[in-house]
Design a protein around this motif. Structure first.
Motif, PDB file in Angstrom:
ATOM      1  N   ALA A  73       0.833  -0.982  -0.053  1.00 16.18           N
ATOM      2  CA  ALA A  73      -0.060   0.057  -0.103  1.00 16.18           C
ATOM      3  C   ALA A  73       0.727   1.237   0.096  1.00 16.18           C
ATOM      4  O   ALA A  73       0.555   2.251  -0.730  1.00 16.18           O
ATOM      5  CB  ALA A  73      -0.810  -0.061   1.353  1.00 16.18           C
ATOM      6  N   TRP A  74       1.777   1.296   0.866  1.00 20.20           N
ATOM      7  CA  TRP A  74       2.800   2.468   0.686  1.00 20.20           C
ATOM      8  C   TRP A  74       3.361   2.683  -0.425  1.00 20.20           C
ATOM      9  O   TRP A  74       3.731   3.886  -0.930  1.00 20.20           O
ATOM     10  CB  TRP A  74       3.777   2.215   2.028  1.00 20.20           C
ATOM     11  N   PRO A  79       4.386   7.957  -4.614  1.00 22.34           N
ATOM     12  CA  PRO A  79       4.604   9.086  -5.258  1.00 22.34           C
ATOM     13  C   PRO A  79       3.703  10.381  -4.919  1.00 22.34           C
ATOM     14  O   PRO A  79       4.126  11.330  -5.054  1.00 22.34           O
ATOM     15  CB  PRO A  79       4.402   8.486  -6.684  1.00 22.34           C
ATOM     16  N   ASP A  80       2.430   9.761  -4.700  1.00 19.19           N
ATOM     17  CA  ASP A  80       1.564  11.072  -4.270  1.00 19.19           C
ATOM     18  C   ASP A  80       1.872  11.639  -2.838  1.00 19.19           C
ATOM     19  O   ASP A  80       1.466  12.830  -2.698  1.00 19.19           O
ATOM     20  CB  ASP A  80       0.189  10.418  -3.791  1.00 19.19           C
ATOM     21  N   GLY A  85       7.360  20.512  -4.520  1.00 20.79           N
ATOM     22  CA  GLY A  85       7.281  21.586  -3.529  1.00 20.79           C
ATOM     23  C   GLY A  85       7.186  21.100  -2.126  1.00 20.79           C
ATOM     24  O   GLY A  85       7.604  21.753  -1.158  1.00 20.79           O
ATOM     25  N   SER A  86       7.176  19.662  -1.901  1.00 17.19           N
ATOM     26  CA  SER A  86       6.994  19.309  -0.540  1.00 17.19           C
ATOM     27  C   SER A  86       8.339  18.842  -0.310  1.00 17.19           C
ATOM     28  O   SER A  86       8.647  17.699   0.449  1.00 17.19           O
ATOM     29  CB  SER A  86       6.230  17.981  -0.484  1.00 17.19           C
ATOM     30  N   SER A 106       9.339   3.427  -6.530  1.00 17.41           N
ATOM     31  CA  SER A 106       8.425   2.935  -5.428  1.00 17.41           C
ATOM     32  C   SER A 106       7.763   1.918  -6.078  1.00 17.41           C
ATOM     33  O   SER A 106       7.019   0.976  -5.234  1.00 17.41           O
ATOM     34  CB  SER A 106       7.484   4.230  -5.181  1.00 17.41           C
ATOM     35  N   ASP A 107       7.508   1.710  -7.642  1.00 13.92           N
ATOM     36  CA  ASP A 107       6.665   0.641  -7.950  1.00 13.92           C
ATOM     37  C   ASP A 107       7.199  -0.720  -7.683  1.00 13.92           C
ATOM     38  O   ASP A 107       6.908  -1.721  -7.262  1.00 13.92           O
ATOM     39  CB  ASP A 107       6.321   0.788  -9.519  1.00 13.92           C
ATOM     40  N   ALA A 108       8.784  -0.637  -7.865  1.00 13.85           N
ATOM     41  CA  ALA A 108       9.560  -1.920  -7.565  1.00 13.85           C
ATOM     42  C   ALA A 108       9.406  -2.190  -6.091  1.00 13.85           C
ATOM     43  O   ALA A 108       9.277  -3.509  -5.888  1.00 13.85           O
ATOM     44  CB  ALA A 108      10.946  -1.736  -8.029  1.00 13.85           C
TER      45      ALA A 108
END
Length: 150
Positions: A73-74, A79-80, A85-86, A106-108
């Motif tokens: 889930a994480w 990516p979101d 800017g964060s 992140s997909d991997a």
């Protein structure tokens, strides 16, 4: 006028170290999204450690499956959690310069966690350990590219 400029400069100089120190204390991050992603990274790190230090030895495959699902889930949400800017203390600015690569990493991570979940269903220690190591390698790969360690 001279005194007010001096006061402003002094205030800013004193605020910078305080802000940097606060950035590492719970509840004092630059923004709620940064605080949330730090929390999720810490949870994933704790899950990985628990898998190697606790769950494998205890053959607690249910706990491994649950940890893997949290990491799936994480990985999908990661990516979101990094909107433009964060910026934060631990995030290398190259995340946003190479966002497609960051998303691939992140997909991997999510895919490796899904693989770990599936393999944990076999209840066989060696394949589960190998899948957990592969998951850990995805963490390391992203950290090498995009994490600023302090």
């Amino acid at each position: 006028m001279r005194k007010s400029i001096f006061s402003l400069v002094l205030s800013a100089a004193l605020a910078i170290p305080a802000t940097a120190a606060m950035a590492h204390e719970p509840g004092t991050y630059e923004s709620p999204i940064v605080e949330q992603r730090v929390k999720r990274f810490k949870q994933s790190g704790g899950d990985i450690q628990a898998i190697f230090k606790k769950h494998l030895a205890a053959k607690n495959y249910v706990a491994i499956e649950q940890a893997a699902l949290r990491m799936v889930a994480w990985g999908r949400q990661m990516p979101d959690a990094f909107p433009e800017g964060s910026n934060s203390v631990g995030a290398d600015p190259s995340i946003w310069e190479n966002f497609s690569d960051f998303k691939n990493k992140s997909d991997a991570f999510a895919n490796a966690a899904m693989r770990l979940k599936a393999v944990a269903g076999s209840r066989q220690a060696d394949p589960v350990k190998a899948a957990a190591q592969a998951l850990g390698a995805t963490c390391k790969s992203c950290h090498q590219s995009y994490r600023i360690k302090h």
